[in-house]
Design a protein around this motif. Structure first.
Motif, PDB file in Angstrom:
ATOM      1  N   ILE A 224       2.298 -10.765  16.927  1.00 31.45           N
ATOM      2  CA  ILE A 224       1.141 -10.814  16.033  1.00 31.45           C
ATOM      3  C   ILE A 224       0.296  -9.548  16.173  1.00 31.45           C
ATOM      4  CG2 ILE A 224      -0.356 -12.016  17.681  1.00 31.45           C
ATOM      5  CD1 ILE A 224      -0.208 -12.446  13.836  1.00 31.45           C
ATOM      6  N   ARG A 225       0.303  -8.968  17.392  1.00 31.10           N
ATOM      7  CA  ARG A 225      -0.412  -7.702  17.592  1.00 31.10           C
ATOM      8  C   ARG A 225       0.257  -6.586  16.790  1.00 31.10           C
ATOM      9  NH1 ARG A 225      -5.020  -5.012  18.202  1.00 31.10           N
ATOM     10  NH2 ARG A 225      -4.800  -3.132  19.475  1.00 31.10           N
ATOM     11  N   ARG A 226       1.570  -6.579  16.766  1.00 25.01           N
ATOM     12  CA  ARG A 226       2.285  -5.576  15.989  1.00 25.01           C
ATOM     13  C   ARG A 226       2.000  -5.756  14.492  1.00 25.01           C
ATOM     14  NH1 ARG A 226       6.358  -1.999  16.421  1.00 25.01           N
ATOM     15  NH2 ARG A 226       7.629  -1.643  14.562  1.00 25.01           N
ATOM     16  N   THR A 227       1.952  -6.999  14.043  1.00 21.91           N
ATOM     17  CA  THR A 227       1.625  -7.250  12.636  1.00 21.91           C
ATOM     18  C   THR A 227       0.236  -6.705  12.299  1.00 21.91           C
ATOM     19  OG1 THR A 227       2.990  -9.257  12.615  1.00 21.91           O
ATOM     20  CG2 THR A 227       1.316  -9.049  10.898  1.00 21.91           C
ATOM     21  N   ARG A 228      -0.713  -6.900  13.194  1.00 21.77           N
ATOM     22  CA  ARG A 228      -2.075  -6.383  12.950  1.00 21.77           C
ATOM     23  C   ARG A 228      -2.094  -4.864  12.903  1.00 21.77           C
ATOM     24  NH1 ARG A 228      -5.859  -4.152  11.847  1.00 21.77           N
ATOM     25  NH2 ARG A 228      -8.063  -4.639  12.197  1.00 21.77           N
ATOM     26  N   LEU A 229      -1.345  -4.205  13.769  1.00 23.90           N
ATOM     27  CA  LEU A 229      -1.295  -2.745  13.770  1.00 23.90           C
ATOM     28  C   LEU A 229      -0.562  -2.213  12.532  1.00 23.90           C
ATOM     29  CD1 LEU A 229      -0.552  -2.057  17.538  1.00 23.90           C
ATOM     30  CD2 LEU A 229      -2.728  -1.804  16.333  1.00 23.90           C
ATOM     31  N   ASP A 230       0.451  -2.922  12.092  1.00 26.17           N
ATOM     32  CA  ASP A 230       1.149  -2.516  10.873  1.00 26.17           C
ATOM     33  C   ASP A 230       0.211  -2.569   9.670  1.00 26.17           C
ATOM     34  OD1 ASP A 230       3.494  -2.023  12.182  1.00 26.17           O
ATOM     35  OD2 ASP A 230       4.396  -3.982  11.727  1.00 26.17           O
ATOM     36  N   LEU A 231      -0.638  -3.582   9.620  1.00 30.03           N
ATOM     37  CA  LEU A 231      -1.606  -3.682   8.532  1.00 30.03           C
ATOM     38  C   LEU A 231      -2.622  -2.541   8.595  1.00 30.03           C
ATOM     39  CD1 LEU A 231      -2.275  -7.534   8.467  1.00 30.03           C
ATOM     40  CD2 LEU A 231      -0.992  -6.176   6.803  1.00 30.03           C
ATOM     41  N   ALA A 232      -3.030  -2.165   9.804  1.00 32.30           N
ATOM     42  CA  ALA A 232      -3.954  -1.033   9.945  1.00 32.30           C
ATOM     43  C   ALA A 232      -3.301   0.261   9.487  1.00 32.30           C
ATOM     44  CB  ALA A 232      -4.426  -0.922  11.393  1.00 32.30           C
ATOM     45  N   LEU A 233      -2.025   0.438   9.825  1.00 33.30           N
ATOM     46  CA  LEU A 233      -1.300   1.628   9.398  1.00 33.30           C
ATOM     47  C   LEU A 233      -1.109   1.637   7.882  1.00 33.30           C
ATOM     48  CD1 LEU A 233       0.180   4.183  10.261  1.00 33.30           C
ATOM     49  CD2 LEU A 233       2.235   2.798  10.576  1.00 33.30           C
ATOM     50  N   GLU A 234      -0.813   0.476   7.318  1.00 29.83           N
ATOM     51  CA  GLU A 234      -0.661   0.389   5.864  1.00 29.83           C
ATOM     52  C   GLU A 234      -1.979   0.706   5.160  1.00 29.83           C
ATOM     53  OE1 GLU A 234       0.684  -2.779   2.375  1.00 29.83           O
ATOM     54  OE2 GLU A 234       0.664  -3.387   4.489  1.00 29.83           O
ATOM     55  N   PHE A 235      -3.081   0.252   5.720  1.00 31.27           N
ATOM     56  CA  PHE A 235      -4.391   0.537   5.126  1.00 31.27           C
ATOM     57  C   PHE A 235      -4.638   2.041   5.086  1.00 31.27           C
ATOM     58  CE2 PHE A 235      -8.924   1.313   5.307  1.00 31.27           C
ATOM     59  CZ  PHE A 235      -9.409   0.460   4.328  1.00 31.27           C
ATOM     60  N   ALA A 236      -4.305   2.730   6.185  1.00 24.41           N
ATOM     61  CA  ALA A 236      -4.508   4.178   6.219  1.00 24.41           C
ATOM     62  C   ALA A 236      -3.628   4.876   5.190  1.00 24.41           C
ATOM     63  CB  ALA A 236      -4.222   4.711   7.621  1.00 24.41           C
ATOM     64  N   ARG A 237      -2.399   4.435   5.045  1.00 21.80           N
ATOM     65  CA  ARG A 237      -1.485   5.059   4.093  1.00 21.80           C
ATOM     66  C   ARG A 237      -1.929   4.806   2.656  1.00 21.80           C
ATOM     67  NH1 ARG A 237       4.099   3.207   7.190  1.00 21.80           N
ATOM     68  NH2 ARG A 237       4.200   4.965   8.664  1.00 21.80           N
ATOM     69  N   VAL A 238      -2.323   3.583   2.350  1.00 24.71           N
ATOM     70  CA  VAL A 238      -2.755   3.264   0.981  1.00 24.71           C
ATOM     71  C   VAL A 238      -4.041   4.014   0.642  1.00 24.71           C
ATOM     72  CG1 VAL A 238      -3.494   1.411  -0.558  1.00 24.71           C
ATOM     73  CG2 VAL A 238      -1.596   1.033   1.010  1.00 24.71           C
ATOM     74  N   ALA A 239      -4.942   4.156   1.622  1.00 20.13           N
ATOM     75  CA  ALA A 239      -6.174   4.909   1.378  1.00 20.13           C
ATOM     76  C   ALA A 239      -5.859   6.368   1.054  1.00 20.13           C
ATOM     77  CB  ALA A 239      -7.094   4.816   2.592  1.00 20.13           C
ATOM     78  N   ALA A 240      -4.874   6.936   1.755  1.00 19.53           N
ATOM     79  CA  ALA A 240      -4.473   8.317   1.456  1.00 19.53           C
ATOM     80  C   ALA A 240      -3.834   8.412   0.075  1.00 19.53           C
ATOM     81  CB  ALA A 240      -3.506   8.816   2.529  1.00 19.53           C
ATOM     82  N   GLU A 241      -3.015   7.427  -0.277  1.00 20.63           N
ATOM     83  CA  GLU A 241      -2.411   7.426  -1.609  1.00 20.63           C
ATOM     84  C   GLU A 241      -3.475   7.311  -2.693  1.00 20.63           C
ATOM     85  OE1 GLU A 241       0.365   4.257  -1.611  1.00 20.63           O
ATOM     86  OE2 GLU A 241       1.775   5.240  -0.230  1.00 20.63           O
ATOM     87  N   ARG A 242      -4.470   6.474  -2.481  1.00 14.18           N
ATOM     88  CA  ARG A 242      -5.537   6.343  -3.466  1.00 14.18           C
ATOM     89  C   ARG A 242      -6.289   7.659  -3.632  1.00 14.18           C
ATOM     90  NH1 ARG A 242     -10.627   2.307  -2.699  1.00 14.18           N
ATOM     91  NH2 ARG A 242     -10.897   3.681  -0.906  1.00 14.18           N
ATOM     92  N   ALA A 243      -6.533   8.359  -2.532  1.00 12.84           N
ATOM     93  CA  ALA A 243      -7.206   9.656  -2.620  1.00 12.84           C
ATOM     94  C   ALA A 243      -6.370  10.646  -3.426  1.00 12.84           C
ATOM     95  CB  ALA A 243      -7.484  10.200  -1.219  1.00 12.84           C
ATOM     96  N   ASN A 244      -5.044  10.608  -3.250  1.00 10.63           N
ATOM     97  CA  ASN A 244      -4.169  11.488  -4.031  1.00 10.63           C
ATOM     98  C   ASN A 244      -4.216  11.133  -5.515  1.00 10.63           C
ATOM     99  OD1 ASN A 244      -3.280  12.973  -1.814  1.00 10.63           O
ATOM    100  ND2 ASN A 244      -1.570  11.592  -1.414  1.00 10.63           N
ATOM    101  N   HIS A 245      -4.259   9.854  -5.835  1.00  7.54           N
ATOM    102  CA  HIS A 245      -4.321   9.440  -7.233  1.00  7.54           C
ATOM    103  C   HIS A 245      -5.657   9.840  -7.867  1.00  7.54           C
ATOM    104  CE1 HIS A 245      -0.623   7.550  -6.411  1.00  7.54           C
ATOM    105  NE2 HIS A 245      -1.079   6.437  -5.889  1.00  7.54           N
ATOM    106  N   VAL A 246      -6.733   9.764  -7.098  1.00  5.56           N
ATOM    107  CA  VAL A 246      -8.030  10.223  -7.602  1.00  5.56           C
ATOM    108  C   VAL A 246      -7.990  11.717  -7.891  1.00  5.56           C
ATOM    109  CG1 VAL A 246     -10.466  10.563  -7.008  1.00  5.56           C
ATOM    110  CG2 VAL A 246      -9.362   8.388  -6.499  1.00  5.56           C
ATOM    111  N   ALA A 247      -7.377  12.475  -6.974  1.00  2.00           N
ATOM    112  CA  ALA A 247      -7.244  13.926  -7.194  1.00  2.00           C
ATOM    113  C   ALA A 247      -6.411  14.214  -8.437  1.00  2.00           C
ATOM    114  CB  ALA A 247      -6.626  14.585  -5.965  1.00  2.00           C
ATOM    115  N   ARG A 248      -5.382  13.413  -8.674  1.00  5.21           N
ATOM    116  CA  ARG A 248      -4.551  13.593  -9.869  1.00  5.21           C
ATOM    117  C   ARG A 248      -5.359  13.328 -11.133  1.00  5.21           C
ATOM    118  NH1 ARG A 248      -0.727  16.388 -12.289  1.00  5.21           N
ATOM    119  NH2 ARG A 248       0.443  15.181 -13.817  1.00  5.21           N
ATOM    120  N   LEU A 249      -6.176  12.293 -11.129  1.00  5.01           N
ATOM    121  CA  LEU A 249      -7.027  12.004 -12.288  1.00  5.01           C
ATOM    122  C   LEU A 249      -8.031  13.136 -12.522  1.00  5.01           C
ATOM    123  CD1 LEU A 249      -7.720   8.193 -11.690  1.00  5.01           C
ATOM    124  CD2 LEU A 249      -6.311   9.192 -13.497  1.00  5.01           C
ATOM    125  N   GLU A 250      -8.596  13.668 -11.439  1.00  3.41           N
ATOM    126  CA  GLU A 250      -9.525  14.794 -11.581  1.00  3.41           C
ATOM    127  C   GLU A 250      -8.821  16.006 -12.182  1.00  3.41           C
ATOM    128  OE1 GLU A 250     -12.795  14.146  -8.017  1.00  3.41           O
ATOM    129  OE2 GLU A 250     -10.930  15.211  -7.566  1.00  3.41           O
TER     130      GLU A 250
END
Length: 263
Positions: A224-250
């Protein structure tokens, strides 16, 4: 290991924990090693030395992205589309000039001549300024060269106009895709923040209590600890992807969005 020595845990559980530890260490090594080429690529885009340090802060900024209808209305501000429009205007002017060379032209002009004082003063009209009016008619010599040039310039104008129209369509499709990607990343971040991560935190807390009471194994806690860390890693990756998509829109609307201060 303490439970294994006490005879409360089978050897398989110990092996499972060791495998999980090695897997986590390898993933950490891979992430840390991948930082160097990523920094080099960013520095290359900035025109700097690949090893130059980058201080981007510990969190990505959030931006106030305008609605899709507003972005569609601002798509004409795209720098590439504006450049294509300028090329179309230049091709139109060249086509019009080449077409005019095939027709007769009439030029009319006038000159004012200052004669000065009358000499001798007794002569009638002496000393009066003169006005000269001239007209010229230019007749183009019939030849296939002028017609061919006019046809060539017209073809270039038609091609430039078609390129501009196609670019506008491509940019419109890119805008729709970038907006979809941004919306999906934004939705995923909201799901992680409001549902998945809190649920994982609750499950981790419950599992810790269960392990302390002897009702669950350490392997369950690691899982369950690994699952929690995977979610934290996914959050960081999705946040970076969202920033890239915002830059693309700009980039598509050739303007910057204002940042939003978060609590």
């Amino acid at each position: 290991l303490a439970q294994y020595r006490a005879g409360r845990t089978p050897q398989a559980s110990v092996v499972r924990i060791e495998l999980e530890r090695e897997r986590a260490a390898d993933e950490l090594r891979r992430i840390e090693s991948g930082r160097t080429p990523l920094l080099a690529r960013i520095n290359a885009q900035l025109g700097r030395d690949p090893s130059a340090p980058i201080d981007g802060g510990s969190a990505l900024a959030n931006f106030a992205v305008p609605p899709l209808d507003s972005l569609r209305a601002r798509l004409h501000e795209n720098a590439s589309l504006a450049a294509a429009g300028s090329r179309t205007d230049a091709a139109r002017s060249m086509a019009q000039l080449a077409s005019r060379d095939q027709w007769p032209t009439l030029a009319v002009g006038a000159d004012w001549i200052v004669t000065g004082d009358a000499e001798p003063p007794g002569v009638e009209g002496s000393g009066k300024d003169a006005v000269l009016v001239r007209a010229a008619l230019r007749l183009p010599w019939p030849s296939g060269g002028r017609s061919s040039e006019a046809d060539r310039q017209e073809a270039l104008f038609v091609a430039a106009r078609a390129d501009e129209a196609q670019l506008a369509l491509d940019l419109g499709a890119d805008l729709e895709q970038a907006w979809f990607d941004f919306s999906e990343a934004d939705r995923r971040i909201e799901l992680l923040e409001e549902s998945l991560v809190p649920s994982a935190d609750l499950a981790l807390s419950v599992t810790r209590s269960s392990v302390a009471a002897g009702e669950s194994s350490v392997g369950d806690l690691i899982e369950i600890r690994r699952t929690r860390l995977d979610l934290a890693l996914e959050f960081a990756r999705v946040a970076a992807e969202r920033a890239n998509h915002v830059a693309r829109l700009e980039f598509l609307v050739s303007s910057r969005f204002s940042s939003v201060e978060e609590d």
